[in-house]
Design a protein around this motif. Structure first.
Motif, PDB file in Angstrom:
ATOM      1  N   SER A  39       0.843  -1.193   0.000  1.00  0.00           N
ATOM      2  CA  SER A  39       0.000   0.000   0.000  1.00  0.00           C
ATOM      3  C   SER A  39       0.881   1.247   0.000  1.00  0.00           C
ATOM      4  CB  SER A  39      -0.909   0.004   1.231  1.00  0.00           C
ATOM      5  OG  SER A  39      -1.569   1.248   1.348  1.00  0.00           O
ATOM      6  N   ILE A  40       0.884   1.941  -1.118  1.00  0.00           N
ATOM      7  CA  ILE A  40       1.714   3.141  -1.231  1.00  0.00           C
ATOM      8  C   ILE A  40       1.254   4.204  -0.240  1.00  0.00           C
ATOM      9  CG2 ILE A  40       2.421   5.026  -2.756  1.00  0.00           C
ATOM     10  CD1 ILE A  40       2.187   2.973  -5.075  1.00  0.00           C
ATOM     11  N   SER A  41      -0.056   4.403  -0.119  1.00  0.00           N
ATOM     12  CA  SER A  41      -0.540   5.429   0.803  1.00  0.00           C
ATOM     13  C   SER A  41      -0.193   5.084   2.249  1.00  0.00           C
ATOM     14  CB  SER A  41      -2.043   5.661   0.644  1.00  0.00           C
ATOM     15  OG  SER A  41      -2.773   4.510   0.969  1.00  0.00           O
ATOM     16  N   GLU A  42      -0.233   3.806   2.600  1.00  0.00           N
ATOM     17  CA  GLU A  42       0.153   3.394   3.944  1.00  0.00           C
ATOM     18  C   GLU A  42       1.643   3.658   4.175  1.00  0.00           C
ATOM     19  OE1 GLU A  42      -1.273  -0.231   6.456  1.00  0.00           O
ATOM     20  OE2 GLU A  42       0.277  -0.939   5.082  1.00  0.00           O
ATOM     21  N   ALA A  43       2.451   3.350   3.185  1.00  0.00           N
ATOM     22  CA  ALA A  43       3.891   3.588   3.299  1.00  0.00           C
ATOM     23  C   ALA A  43       4.189   5.074   3.491  1.00  0.00           C
ATOM     24  CB  ALA A  43       4.616   3.060   2.066  1.00  0.00           C
ATOM     25  N   VAL A  44       3.528   5.923   2.726  1.00  0.00           N
ATOM     26  CA  VAL A  44       3.748   7.364   2.842  1.00  0.00           C
ATOM     27  C   VAL A  44       3.255   7.878   4.189  1.00  0.00           C
ATOM     28  CG1 VAL A  44       3.102   9.621   1.880  1.00  0.00           C
ATOM     29  CG2 VAL A  44       3.712   7.730   0.349  1.00  0.00           C
ATOM     30  N   HIS A  45       2.112   7.389   4.627  1.00  0.00           N
ATOM     31  CA  HIS A  45       1.527   7.839   5.897  1.00  0.00           C
ATOM     32  C   HIS A  45       2.393   7.473   7.102  1.00  0.00           C
ATOM     33  CE1 HIS A  45      -1.628   9.070   8.631  1.00  0.00           C
ATOM     34  NE2 HIS A  45      -1.584   7.901   9.231  1.00  0.00           N
ATOM     35  N   LEU A  46       3.011   6.289   7.059  1.00  0.00           N
ATOM     36  CA  LEU A  46       3.732   5.782   8.226  1.00  0.00           C
ATOM     37  C   LEU A  46       5.231   6.068   8.210  1.00  0.00           C
ATOM     38  CD1 LEU A  46       2.017   2.296   8.571  1.00  0.00           C
ATOM     39  CD2 LEU A  46       1.587   4.343   9.942  1.00  0.00           C
ATOM     40  N   SER A  47       5.783   6.436   7.061  1.00  0.00           N
ATOM     41  CA  SER A  47       7.236   6.427   6.909  1.00  0.00           C
ATOM     42  C   SER A  47       7.874   7.799   6.812  1.00  0.00           C
ATOM     43  CB  SER A  47       7.595   5.638   5.637  1.00  0.00           C
ATOM     44  OG  SER A  47       7.049   4.355   5.689  1.00  0.00           O
ATOM     45  N   ASP A  48       9.169   7.822   7.117  1.00  0.00           N
ATOM     46  CA  ASP A  48      10.004   8.986   6.859  1.00  0.00           C
ATOM     47  C   ASP A  48      10.760   8.805   5.549  1.00  0.00           C
ATOM     48  OD1 ASP A  48       9.374  10.332   9.252  1.00  0.00           O
ATOM     49  OD2 ASP A  48      10.795   9.091  10.349  1.00  0.00           O
ATOM     50  N   ARG A  49      10.903   7.558   5.135  1.00  0.00           N
ATOM     51  CA  ARG A  49      11.619   7.240   3.899  1.00  0.00           C
ATOM     52  C   ARG A  49      10.986   5.982   3.303  1.00  0.00           C
ATOM     53  NH1 ARG A  49      17.023   7.245   5.495  1.00  0.00           N
ATOM     54  NH2 ARG A  49      16.911   9.464   5.134  1.00  0.00           N
ATOM     55  N   VAL A  50      10.745   6.017   1.995  1.00  0.00           N
ATOM     56  CA  VAL A  50      10.171   4.867   1.289  1.00  0.00           C
ATOM     57  C   VAL A  50      11.177   4.377   0.261  1.00  0.00           C
ATOM     58  CG1 VAL A  50       8.340   4.109  -0.284  1.00  0.00           C
ATOM     59  CG2 VAL A  50       7.783   5.648   1.615  1.00  0.00           C
ATOM     60  N   PHE A  51      11.437   3.086   0.285  1.00  0.00           N
ATOM     61  CA  PHE A  51      12.282   2.446  -0.709  1.00  0.00           C
ATOM     62  C   PHE A  51      11.370   1.725  -1.687  1.00  0.00           C
ATOM     63  CE2 PHE A  51      14.876   2.815   3.069  1.00  0.00           C
ATOM     64  CZ  PHE A  51      16.050   3.335   2.559  1.00  0.00           C
ATOM     65  N   VAL A  52      11.418   2.127  -2.939  1.00  0.00           N
ATOM     66  CA  VAL A  52      10.589   1.509  -3.978  1.00  0.00           C
ATOM     67  C   VAL A  52      11.395   0.373  -4.584  1.00  0.00           C
ATOM     68  CG1 VAL A  52       9.330   1.890  -6.126  1.00  0.00           C
ATOM     69  CG2 VAL A  52       9.493   3.736  -4.428  1.00  0.00           C
ATOM     70  N   LEU A  53      10.832  -0.836  -4.525  1.00  0.00           N
ATOM     71  CA  LEU A  53      11.529  -2.022  -5.025  1.00  0.00           C
ATOM     72  C   LEU A  53      11.018  -2.407  -6.396  1.00  0.00           C
ATOM     73  CD1 LEU A  53      11.574  -4.242  -1.803  1.00  0.00           C
ATOM     74  CD2 LEU A  53      13.334  -2.670  -2.628  1.00  0.00           C
ATOM     75  N   GLY A  54      11.921  -2.980  -7.202  1.00  0.00           N
ATOM     76  CA  GLY A  54      11.557  -3.488  -8.522  1.00  0.00           C
ATOM     77  C   GLY A  54      11.211  -4.962  -8.451  1.00  0.00           C
ATOM     78  N   ALA A  55      10.988  -5.537  -9.622  1.00  0.00           N
ATOM     79  CA  ALA A  55      10.629  -6.957  -9.720  1.00  0.00           C
ATOM     80  C   ALA A  55      11.809  -7.848  -9.354  1.00  0.00           C
ATOM     81  CB  ALA A  55      10.151  -7.263 -11.128  1.00  0.00           C
ATOM     82  N   LYS A  56      11.522  -9.154  -9.249  1.00  0.00           N
ATOM     83  CA  LYS A  56      12.551 -10.134  -8.865  1.00  0.00           C
ATOM     84  C   LYS A  56      13.669 -10.157  -9.899  1.00  0.00           C
ATOM     85  CE  LYS A  56       9.353 -13.096  -6.433  1.00  0.00           C
ATOM     86  NZ  LYS A  56       8.742 -14.401  -6.323  1.00  0.00           N
ATOM     87  N   PRO A  57      14.881 -10.243  -9.483  1.00  0.00           N
ATOM     88  CA  PRO A  57      15.297 -10.121  -8.086  1.00  0.00           C
ATOM     89  C   PRO A  57      15.130  -8.668  -7.643  1.00  0.00           C
ATOM     90  CG  PRO A  57      17.247 -10.216  -9.475  1.00  0.00           C
ATOM     91  CD  PRO A  57      16.041 -10.413 -10.372  1.00  0.00           C
ATOM     92  N   ALA A  58      14.533  -8.501  -6.484  1.00  0.00           N
ATOM     93  CA  ALA A  58      14.206  -7.163  -5.988  1.00  0.00           C
ATOM     94  C   ALA A  58      15.448  -6.313  -5.828  1.00  0.00           C
ATOM     95  CB  ALA A  58      13.460  -7.266  -4.665  1.00  0.00           C
ATOM     96  N   LYS A  59      15.350  -5.082  -6.306  1.00  0.00           N
ATOM     97  CA  LYS A  59      16.403  -4.101  -6.066  1.00  0.00           C
ATOM     98  C   LYS A  59      15.736  -2.754  -5.872  1.00  0.00           C
ATOM     99  CE  LYS A  59      17.412  -3.056 -10.883  1.00  0.00           C
ATOM    100  NZ  LYS A  59      18.432  -2.918 -11.895  1.00  0.00           N
ATOM    101  N   VAL A  60      16.407  -1.881  -5.173  1.00  0.00           N
ATOM    102  CA  VAL A  60      15.851  -0.554  -4.885  1.00  0.00           C
ATOM    103  C   VAL A  60      15.901   0.282  -6.166  1.00  0.00           C
ATOM    104  CG1 VAL A  60      16.096   1.550  -3.526  1.00  0.00           C
ATOM    105  CG2 VAL A  60      16.535  -0.680  -2.462  1.00  0.00           C
ATOM    106  N   LEU A  61      14.719   0.699  -6.623  1.00  0.00           N
ATOM    107  CA  LEU A  61      14.627   1.545  -7.816  1.00  0.00           C
ATOM    108  C   LEU A  61      14.719   3.017  -7.465  1.00  0.00           C
ATOM    109  CD1 LEU A  61      11.664  -0.205  -9.695  1.00  0.00           C
ATOM    110  CD2 LEU A  61      14.122  -0.515 -10.052  1.00  0.00           C
ATOM    111  N   GLU A  62      14.200   3.361  -6.286  1.00  0.00           N
ATOM    112  CA  GLU A  62      14.173   4.764  -5.871  1.00  0.00           C
ATOM    113  C   GLU A  62      14.025   4.840  -4.360  1.00  0.00           C
ATOM    114  OE1 GLU A  62      11.664   8.854  -6.873  1.00  0.00           O
ATOM    115  OE2 GLU A  62      10.883   6.938  -7.566  1.00  0.00           O
ATOM    116  N   THR A  63      14.612   5.869  -3.780  1.00  0.00           N
ATOM    117  CA  THR A  63      14.428   6.184  -2.372  1.00  0.00           C
ATOM    118  C   THR A  63      13.722   7.530  -2.304  1.00  0.00           C
ATOM    119  OG1 THR A  63      16.446   5.000  -1.785  1.00  0.00           O
ATOM    120  CG2 THR A  63      15.590   6.553  -0.169  1.00  0.00           C
ATOM    121  N   VAL A  64      12.595   7.565  -1.596  1.00  0.00           N
ATOM    122  CA  VAL A  64      11.801   8.786  -1.504  1.00  0.00           C
ATOM    123  C   VAL A  64      11.732   9.221  -0.045  1.00  0.00           C
ATOM    124  CG1 VAL A  64       9.551   9.838  -1.958  1.00  0.00           C
ATOM    125  CG2 VAL A  64      10.408   8.035  -3.480  1.00  0.00           C
ATOM    126  N   ASP A  65      12.291  10.387   0.251  1.00  0.00           N
ATOM    127  CA  ASP A  65      12.173  10.951   1.591  1.00  0.00           C
ATOM    128  C   ASP A  65      10.793  11.580   1.725  1.00  0.00           C
ATOM    129  OD1 ASP A  65      14.722  10.276   2.576  1.00  0.00           O
ATOM    130  OD2 ASP A  65      15.602  11.950   1.487  1.00  0.00           O
TER     131      ASP A  65
END
Length: 90
Positions: A39-65
């Protein structure tokens, strides 16, 4: 604290109440926590930083403060700033 989709099996009313409770616990303990959610909205609501992961094998595509005020309320989800962050990540 590590949380792996802790609210995924809950309806939206209970999920929102549990989000508020998690924020209360965090504000009292001030300990680093990591939450895994689809849940993107849950992640934004609860977090100070969100790491967006890509497909398998998972890797960080973006870090959003998340530069929203730390006292998060359910009403904040309707703010322009919140919606812009959710749209950017989504």
């Amino acid at each position: 604290m590590l949380l792996d989709e802790p609210f995924s099996a809950r309806d939206m009313i209970n999920r929102n109440e549990l989000n508020i409770e998690l924020l209360r616990i965090w504000s009292n303990r001030k300990q680093t926590s990591m939450l895994n959610t689809h849940s993107i909205s849950e992640a934004v609501h609860l977090s100070d930083r969100v790491f967006v992961l890509g497909a398998k094998p998972a890797k960080v595509l973006e870090t959003v403060d998340i530069l929203l005020p730390r006292h998060r309320t359910p009403e904040m989800r309707f703010s322009k700033a919140f919606i812009e962050i959710v749209d950017h990540i989504g």
